[in-house]
Each structure stands twice: as C-alpha cells, then as structure tokens.
Design a protein around this motif. Structure first.
Motif, PDB file in Angstrom:
ATOM      1  N   GLY A 221       0.816  -1.203   0.000  1.00  0.00           N
ATOM      2  CA  GLY A 221       0.000   0.000   0.000  1.00  0.00           C
ATOM      3  C   GLY A 221       0.846   1.247   0.000  1.00  0.00           C
ATOM      4  N   PHE A 222       1.508   1.515  -1.143  1.00  0.00           N
ATOM      5  CA  PHE A 222       2.467   2.620  -1.247  1.00  0.00           C
ATOM      6  C   PHE A 222       2.166   3.428  -2.504  1.00  0.00           C
ATOM      7  N   GLY A 223       1.958   4.748  -2.337  1.00  0.00           N
ATOM      8  CA  GLY A 223       1.762   5.648  -3.459  1.00  0.00           C
ATOM      9  C   GLY A 223       2.964   6.552  -3.620  1.00  0.00           C
ATOM     10  N   TYR A 224       3.588   6.510  -4.813  1.00  0.00           N
ATOM     11  CA  TYR A 224       4.884   7.158  -5.014  1.00  0.00           C
ATOM     12  C   TYR A 224       4.829   8.140  -6.187  1.00  0.00           C
ATOM     13  N   GLY A 225       5.413   9.332  -5.978  1.00  0.00           N
ATOM     14  CA  GLY A 225       5.562  10.315  -7.039  1.00  0.00           C
ATOM     15  C   GLY A 225       6.994  10.795  -7.141  1.00  0.00           C
ATOM     16  N   VAL A 226       7.288  11.532  -8.223  1.00  0.00           N
ATOM     17  CA  VAL A 226       8.635  12.034  -8.476  1.00  0.00           C
ATOM     18  C   VAL A 226       8.657  13.534  -8.209  1.00  0.00           C
ATOM     19  N   ARG A 227       9.483  13.975  -7.296  1.00  0.00           N
ATOM     20  CA  ARG A 227       9.592  15.389  -6.948  1.00  0.00           C
ATOM     21  C   ARG A 227      10.469  16.148  -7.934  1.00  0.00           C
ATOM     22  N   ASP A 228      10.279  17.464  -7.998  1.00  0.00           N
ATOM     23  CA  ASP A 228      11.101  18.331  -8.836  1.00  0.00           C
ATOM     24  C   ASP A 228      12.558  18.235  -8.394  1.00  0.00           C
ATOM     25  N   GLY A 229      13.418  17.916  -9.355  1.00  0.00           N
ATOM     26  CA  GLY A 229      14.837  17.858  -9.061  1.00  0.00           C
ATOM     27  C   GLY A 229      15.281  16.604  -8.352  1.00  0.00           C
ATOM     28  N   PHE A 230      14.396  15.624  -8.233  1.00  0.00           N
ATOM     29  CA  PHE A 230      14.771  14.411  -7.497  1.00  0.00           C
ATOM     30  C   PHE A 230      15.875  13.653  -8.229  1.00  0.00           C
ATOM     31  N   PHE A 231      15.751  13.567  -9.574  1.00  0.00           N
ATOM     32  CA  PHE A 231      16.780  12.880 -10.344  1.00  0.00           C
ATOM     33  C   PHE A 231      17.839  13.851 -10.848  1.00  0.00           C
ATOM     34  N   THR A 232      17.411  14.944 -11.478  1.00  0.00           N
ATOM     35  CA  THR A 232      18.329  15.984 -11.951  1.00  0.00           C
ATOM     36  C   THR A 232      17.674  17.334 -11.713  1.00  0.00           C
ATOM     37  N   PRO A 233      18.445  18.394 -11.567  1.00  0.00           N
ATOM     38  CA  PRO A 233      17.848  19.719 -11.366  1.00  0.00           C
ATOM     39  C   PRO A 233      16.904  20.082 -12.515  1.00  0.00           C
ATOM     40  N   GLY A 234      15.729  20.553 -12.161  1.00  0.00           N
ATOM     41  CA  GLY A 234      14.745  20.928 -13.158  1.00  0.00           C
ATOM     42  C   GLY A 234      13.997  19.776 -13.778  1.00  0.00           C
ATOM     43  N   ALA A 235      14.158  18.571 -13.244  1.00  0.00           N
ATOM     44  CA  ALA A 235      13.446  17.413 -13.789  1.00  0.00           C
ATOM     45  C   ALA A 235      11.948  17.586 -13.589  1.00  0.00           C
ATOM     46  N   PRO A 236      11.141  16.971 -14.445  1.00  0.00           N
ATOM     47  CA  PRO A 236       9.688  17.141 -14.329  1.00  0.00           C
ATOM     48  C   PRO A 236       9.132  16.508 -13.063  1.00  0.00           C
ATOM     49  N   VAL A 237       7.988  17.005 -12.656  1.00  0.00           N
ATOM     50  CA  VAL A 237       7.269  16.462 -11.507  1.00  0.00           C
ATOM     51  C   VAL A 237       6.196  15.510 -12.018  1.00  0.00           C
ATOM     52  N   PHE A 238       6.151  14.321 -11.463  1.00  0.00           N
ATOM     53  CA  PHE A 238       5.091  13.363 -11.754  1.00  0.00           C
ATOM     54  C   PHE A 238       4.389  13.042 -10.444  1.00  0.00           C
ATOM     55  N   SER A 239       3.148  13.462 -10.319  1.00  0.00           N
ATOM     56  CA  SER A 239       2.421  13.229  -9.077  1.00  0.00           C
ATOM     57  C   SER A 239       2.259  11.743  -8.830  1.00  0.00           C
ATOM     58  N   GLY A 240       2.247  11.391  -7.561  1.00  0.00           N
ATOM     59  CA  GLY A 240       2.172   9.993  -7.176  1.00  0.00           C
ATOM     60  C   GLY A 240       0.832   9.370  -7.473  1.00  0.00           C
ATOM     61  N   GLY A 241       0.833   8.060  -7.538  1.00  0.00           N
ATOM     62  CA  GLY A 241      -0.368   7.293  -7.829  1.00  0.00           C
ATOM     63  C   GLY A 241      -1.046   6.795  -6.562  1.00  0.00           C
ATOM     64  N   LEU A 242      -1.871   5.777  -6.745  1.00  0.00           N
ATOM     65  CA  LEU A 242      -2.641   5.177  -5.661  1.00  0.00           C
ATOM     66  C   LEU A 242      -2.222   3.724  -5.515  1.00  0.00           C
ATOM     67  N   GLY A 243      -1.598   3.420  -4.392  1.00  0.00           N
ATOM     68  CA  GLY A 243      -1.206   2.041  -4.094  1.00  0.00           C
ATOM     69  C   GLY A 243      -2.005   1.530  -2.919  1.00  0.00           C
ATOM     70  N   GLY A 244      -2.548   0.323  -3.042  1.00  0.00           N
ATOM     71  CA  GLY A 244      -3.377  -0.199  -1.974  1.00  0.00           C
ATOM     72  C   GLY A 244      -3.209  -1.684  -1.748  1.00  0.00           C
ATOM     73  N   LEU A 245      -3.185  -2.078  -0.478  1.00  0.00           N
ATOM     74  CA  LEU A 245      -3.247  -3.484  -0.082  1.00  0.00           C
ATOM     75  C   LEU A 245      -4.523  -3.679   0.713  1.00  0.00           C
ATOM     76  N   PHE A 246      -5.336  -4.649   0.277  1.00  0.00           N
ATOM     77  CA  PHE A 246      -6.629  -4.900   0.901  1.00  0.00           C
ATOM     78  C   PHE A 246      -6.708  -6.379   1.272  1.00  0.00           C
TER      79      PHE A 246
END
Length: 339
Positions: A221-246
């Motif tokens: 149950g983990f939702g992960y996104g990519v922050r600005d500059g996480f990989f390289t300075p000025g890299a695009p932001v990708f909002s996290g998704g929806l992860g679920g364990l039921f």
C-alpha cells in the motif's frame, strides 16, 4: 464455464492469428509452456499440474497488445527458467515480464484453482506500466515471490493481483510491490481470506537505502511520485499514484522495512486496509503503518481483531504526516491491541 469442459486426448487447437498465437488444450496432461519469440494472444490449459515459464501472459512487443493465459485446474508452477534466489543479491532482468505483465498493452493471467506457485524477478504478478497487468487466482493456498515491480504494481497504468478464496497465501518481495501506485498509476493487491503472510524482505541486504543499512520496500500500500529535481535539477514532476493493499479476512502477518503499509510519497496516496483478524505488523526500519511525506496521503485502516504493531528500529511510523502531508492510523476494532 470452461472449467466444466470434459478433458480428452487430442482436444487441442493451435492457430497463428493476426493478433498473436492462440492455443487451447483440453487434455488431462501436465504441460510445460515456454515462449519462443512472441507470447500468446490467448493460451487456455484445461487441466493438469502445469509449468509456465517467463513471458507467458505478458506483452512481449508492441505487436502483441493483448496477452491472456487461462489455467482451469491443477497445482501449477509459474516460474523463471533459472533457479536463482534473492540471496544472490541480483535480479535477472532477462527473466522479467510474466504472470500478468501489461507493458504498453493488456496482459491477464487467470488461474481457476489449485495450490499454485508464482515465482519471478520483475514486472510480474499483476504489473502495469503504460498498460494494464492483472493476475487473478481463484482458489488454493498459493505462494507468490516477485522481487521488483510485482504483485499489484503500476506506473502510468493499472496493476492488480487478486487472490480469491480462503487459502493460506504467502507473498514475498523486495520493493515496489504488493500494492504499489507509481506516477499516474493505480496498483492494488487484494486477498479475500485465509491466514496470509506478506513480506517485503529486510534480509539479505540487497540495496542499502540512504546508507541506513536497510532495504527499501515501497510496498504494501504505497503511493509514489517524483519530486522536482529528485533525479536531476529541473526534472519534471510526476504526481504519485494510488497504491493499496486490501486483506479482507484472516489472521495475517505483515513485515516490511521502509515506506510501506499505507505510505504516501510526493503527491501519492498509500492505502492499507485490513477487514478482520488478529494480525501482526512488523516494520524493521521506519516510515510505515499510516504515514506520508512531501504533499502526500497515507491511510492505515484496521477494522477488527486483536492486533500487534511493532517497530524494530526507528520511531517514524504509525500516523506520521511530514512536510505538508496527512497520515491516518485507524484501528476501529474492539480487540486488545498492542503497540
């Protein structure tokens, strides 16, 4: 009802169709299924204790947009060609993509019954990347081992592993699995019942996360996104998704290392839901059991049972919201819980 079709010698069909190979076999035999070139558009096996190797129920190229495998009976072995183990500290990528791996397409593996074994390296057991990957298992006490991007994993797509019935199932991974929703993805693991075990391994140490002497889980149950500059300075932001364990019933054991059991990261949402049972939860490092960081949401919800919550290392877990995030750890049952 395909499972009701009588099995008989010679009941088989093999056709090379425009969208891929079609094979239907209603013989009472223990078969081995290997992909030679392209995988199947449709593979149906009516009975026997069968063995399926990598790339079955997977989009092996852009020219195979749909890949479906249906197994109607038997105690089956879905596996890799080699007998590697995670103790080798290596995940062989040449054996990736199998058991419901949707990669720029749709892939489905549907197993109707039996005590089955699923083993693979990466992109296995209900994984969708720019596609839809689904694994459905309808009965039996099953074993799932997929170590990277597995067991309900999604990035820019949809991934689902759903296990039906009351069997005692076992799930094992290293990371990014067991209900992982990456950027623009929805990844779910759903188990209907039984006393199950969920493990995102702490040992052996495969990749030392942040130099803290721990594997990174990103699972359960983990939702992960990519922050600005996480990989390289000025890299695009990708909002996290929806992860679920039921998990819908049973006395279950859950263990993970870092960022798991209802954890949201970078605009992601992680959900952990357990409907009933006396469950045991163990985090070997930190960030778990309803937690979130970097504009994210983490939700942990347990509805019933006498449950145990343990953390062996750090105290950053159980309802911790950090850096403009919100997190909830809700135990709504009347059982005597231990923290």
């Amino acid at each position: 009802d395909l499972a009701a079709v009588a099995l008989s010698p010679g009941a088989r069909l093999d056709v090379d169709a425009p969208l891929g190979r079609i094979t239907v076999r209603f013989e009472d035999s223990d078969d081995e299924w290997r992909v030679d070139g392209e995988s199947w558009f449709l593979l149906v096996d009516g009975g026997g204790d069968d063995t399926y190797y990598e790339h079955v129920a997977a989009n092996t190229s852009f020219y195979l947009p749909v890949s479906v495998a249906l197994d109607l009976a038997g105690n089956d072995d879905h596996r890799a060609s080699t007998d590697w183990t995670i103790d080798s500290l290596d995940i062989p990528v040449n054996e990736a993509r199998s058991q419901g791996a949707g990669l720029f397409g749709i892939a489905l593996l549907d197993d109707a019954g039996g005590d089955d074994r699923y083993f693979g390296s990466a992109l296995v057991q209900g994984a969708g990347v720019f596609g839809v990957g689904v694994l459905l298992d309808h009965a039996g006490s099953d074993t799932y081992k997929g170590y990277h991007e597995a067991q309900g994993h999604a990035q820019f797509g949809y991934g689902l592993l759903a296990d039906f019935g009351d069997g005692a199932d076992s799930y094992e991974t290293l990371q990014m699995s067991q209900g992982y929703g990456g950027p623009r993805g929805i990844g779910w693991l759903v188990d209907q019942g039984g006393n199950d075990t969920y493990l995102a391994i702490a040992e052996p140490l495969v990749i030392d996360w942040a130099g803290e002497g721990s594997n990174w889980s990103g699972s359960q149950g983990f939702g992960y996104g990519v922050r600005d500059g996480f990989f390289t300075p000025g890299a695009p932001v990708f909002s996290g998704g929806l992860g679920g364990l039921f998990d819908l019933a049973g006395d279950d054991d859950f263990q993970c290392a870092v960022m798991c059991q209802g954890f949201g990261y970078a605009f992601g949402t992680g959900i952990f839901y357990d409907a009933a049972g006396d469950d045991d939860h163990l985090t070997t490092h930190k960030y778990a059991m309803g937690a979130a960081t970097h504009w994210a949401v983490g939700v942990y919800l347990d509805m019933d049972g006498a449950d145990t919550y343990r953390n062996n290392d750090d105290d950053e877990c159980i309802g911790e919201g950090y850096d403009a995030s919100v997190a909830f750890h809700l135990d709504r049952g009347q059982g005597d819980d231990l923290y």
